[in-house]
Design a protein around this motif. Structure first.
Motif, PDB file in Angstrom:
ATOM      1  N   HIS A 176       0.734  -1.182  -0.078  1.00  0.00           N
ATOM      2  CA  HIS A 176       0.100   0.036  -0.063  1.00  0.00           C
ATOM      3  C   HIS A 176       1.094   1.288   0.121  1.00  0.00           C
ATOM      4  O   HIS A 176       2.009   1.321   0.537  1.00  0.00           O
ATOM      5  CB  HIS A 176      -1.023  -0.098   1.303  1.00  0.00           C
ATOM      6  CG  HIS A 176      -1.978  -1.144   1.320  1.00  0.00           C
ATOM      7  ND1 HIS A 176      -2.932  -1.261   0.447  1.00  0.00           N
ATOM      8  CD2 HIS A 176      -1.940  -2.204   2.119  1.00  0.00           C
ATOM      9  CE1 HIS A 176      -3.393  -2.315   0.726  1.00  0.00           C
ATOM     10  NE2 HIS A 176      -2.942  -2.866   1.724  1.00  0.00           N
ATOM     11  N   ASP A 177       0.586   2.134  -0.807  1.00  0.00           N
ATOM     12  CA  ASP A 177       1.119   3.495  -0.739  1.00  0.00           C
ATOM     13  C   ASP A 177       0.837   4.314   0.657  1.00  0.00           C
ATOM     14  O   ASP A 177      -0.695   4.427   1.053  1.00  0.00           O
ATOM     15  CB  ASP A 177       0.855   4.440  -1.982  1.00  0.00           C
ATOM     16  CG  ASP A 177       1.876   5.242  -2.370  1.00  0.00           C
ATOM     17  OD1 ASP A 177       2.811   5.532  -1.626  1.00  0.00           O
ATOM     18  OD2 ASP A 177       1.448   6.037  -3.521  1.00  0.00           O
ATOM     19  N   VAL A 178       1.673   4.789   1.308  1.00  0.00           N
ATOM     20  CA  VAL A 178       1.238   5.303   2.541  1.00  0.00           C
ATOM     21  C   VAL A 178       1.796   6.778   2.838  1.00  0.00           C
ATOM     22  O   VAL A 178       2.918   7.210   2.252  1.00  0.00           O
ATOM     23  CB  VAL A 178       1.800   4.748   3.614  1.00  0.00           C
ATOM     24  CG1 VAL A 178       1.505   5.272   5.066  1.00  0.00           C
ATOM     25  CG2 VAL A 178       1.517   3.188   3.883  1.00  0.00           C
ATOM     26  N   ILE A 179       1.146   7.650   3.172  1.00  0.00           N
ATOM     27  CA  ILE A 179       1.306   9.252   3.473  1.00  0.00           C
ATOM     28  C   ILE A 179       1.049   9.135   4.949  1.00  0.00           C
ATOM     29  O   ILE A 179      -0.398   9.089   5.449  1.00  0.00           O
ATOM     30  CB  ILE A 179       0.601  10.126   2.505  1.00  0.00           C
ATOM     31  CG1 ILE A 179       0.623   9.918   1.130  1.00  0.00           C
ATOM     32  CG2 ILE A 179       0.896  11.331   3.133  1.00  0.00           C
ATOM     33  CD1 ILE A 179      -0.439  10.754   0.211  1.00  0.00           C
ATOM     34  N   VAL A 180       1.796   9.865   5.724  1.00  0.00           N
ATOM     35  CA  VAL A 180       1.634  10.238   7.128  1.00  0.00           C
ATOM     36  C   VAL A 180       1.580  11.751   7.325  1.00  0.00           C
ATOM     37  O   VAL A 180       2.624  12.496   6.967  1.00  0.00           O
ATOM     38  CB  VAL A 180       2.784   9.612   8.108  1.00  0.00           C
ATOM     39  CG1 VAL A 180       2.378  10.029   9.531  1.00  0.00           C
ATOM     40  CG2 VAL A 180       2.688   8.218   8.089  1.00  0.00           C
ATOM     41  N   PHE A 181       0.513  12.372   7.825  1.00  0.00           N
ATOM     42  CA  PHE A 181       0.180  13.742   8.065  1.00  0.00           C
ATOM     43  C   PHE A 181       0.432  13.931   9.731  1.00  0.00           C
ATOM     44  O   PHE A 181      -0.581  13.418  10.364  1.00  0.00           O
ATOM     45  CB  PHE A 181      -0.989  14.277   7.475  1.00  0.00           C
ATOM     46  CG  PHE A 181      -0.953  14.569   5.914  1.00  0.00           C
ATOM     47  CD1 PHE A 181      -0.381  15.773   5.593  1.00  0.00           C
ATOM     48  CD2 PHE A 181      -1.706  13.748   5.372  1.00  0.00           C
ATOM     49  CE1 PHE A 181      -0.216  16.101   4.210  1.00  0.00           C
ATOM     50  CE2 PHE A 181      -1.607  14.179   3.970  1.00  0.00           C
ATOM     51  CZ  PHE A 181      -0.781  15.189   3.440  1.00  0.00           C
ATOM     52  N   HIS A 182       1.572  14.241   9.999  1.00  0.00           N
ATOM     53  CA  HIS A 182       1.736  14.501  11.678  1.00  0.00           C
ATOM     54  C   HIS A 182       1.076  15.859  12.000  1.00  0.00           C
ATOM     55  O   HIS A 182       1.408  17.074  11.620  1.00  0.00           O
ATOM     56  CB  HIS A 182       3.146  14.552  11.796  1.00  0.00           C
ATOM     57  CG  HIS A 182       3.511  14.610  13.398  1.00  0.00           C
ATOM     58  ND1 HIS A 182       4.920  14.449  13.705  1.00  0.00           N
ATOM     59  CD2 HIS A 182       2.813  14.599  14.503  1.00  0.00           C
ATOM     60  CE1 HIS A 182       4.773  14.591  14.979  1.00  0.00           C
ATOM     61  NE2 HIS A 182       3.885  14.493  15.603  1.00  0.00           N
ATOM     62  N   VAL A 183      -0.328  15.785  12.487  1.00  0.00           N
ATOM     63  CA  VAL A 183      -0.989  16.985  12.967  1.00  0.00           C
ATOM     64  C   VAL A 183      -0.371  17.595  14.227  1.00  0.00           C
ATOM     65  O   VAL A 183      -0.182  17.023  15.278  1.00  0.00           O
ATOM     66  CB  VAL A 183      -2.335  16.584  13.319  1.00  0.00           C
ATOM     67  CG1 VAL A 183      -3.148  17.826  13.704  1.00  0.00           C
ATOM     68  CG2 VAL A 183      -2.906  15.930  11.921  1.00  0.00           C
TER      69      VAL A 183
END
Length: 178
Positions: free
Chosen positions: A88-95
């Protein structure tokens, strides 16, 4: 408009509300309504929730994780990497709230843990340097370790609308692949 299916999983101590992927226009409204009607509450087991979600991903997907990442970093990293290892392609947005990153508090300040309700009064001037150093180290660690596995990591200002940040990121990513 490209007929991409979009789903939603709201995570807490365990996976909460799950809306399976669909590609109807009205489905996006359902997802937005669910996010408004189910604000974050209680404790979080991000790693456990992510592992549970993995079993629901039936085909290769783009997984966008939007989180404050306030949990055990090592188990969180392992769970995110597990999703990536399943192709899976993963993007992590660290809020993060700007106040967390700048720590510009003045005078005695009462901090309250939103998950446990625990409170602590602190003189920001005495902890500012150490806090900023540790916060920076954590951010650097996430960025480095996620990128080692081909996982994109972006910080996200809490006051910026998620859809703007996602759109900007996807535009930047599209221009890099040309």
């Amino acid at each position: 408009k490209q007929q991409d299916a979009v789903g939603l999983a709201l995570l807490g101590a365990k996976p909460g509300l799950l809306i399976p992927p669909r590609c109807r226009g009205s489905h996006l409204n359902q997802i937005m309504r669910a996010m408004i009607q189910h604000p974050p509450t209680g404790t979080t087991d991000l790693a456990g929730s992510l592992r549970s979600i993995l079993g629901l991903l039936k085909r290769r997907s783009l997984v966008v994780l939007v989180s404050d990442l306030i949990d055990d970093p090592e188990s969180t990293l392992r769970a995110i990497r597990l999703i990536r290892s399943h192709r899976h392609d993963v993007i992590v947005f660290h809020v993060q709230d700007p106040a967390e990153m700048d720590f510009t508090f003045e005078g005695a300040t009462l901090f309250r843990d939103l998950e446990t309700g625990e409170q602590m009064e602190v003189d920001p001037a005495t902890v500012r340097a150490d806090y900023l150093e540790r916060a920076g180290e954590l951010q650097t660690m996430y960025r480095k370790k996620l990128r080692e596995f081909g996982i994109d990591y972006e910080t996200l200002d809490l006051h910026r609308p998620y859809e703007d940040a996602l759109w900007t990121y996807l535009q930047k990513r599209a221009s890099l692949k040309i």
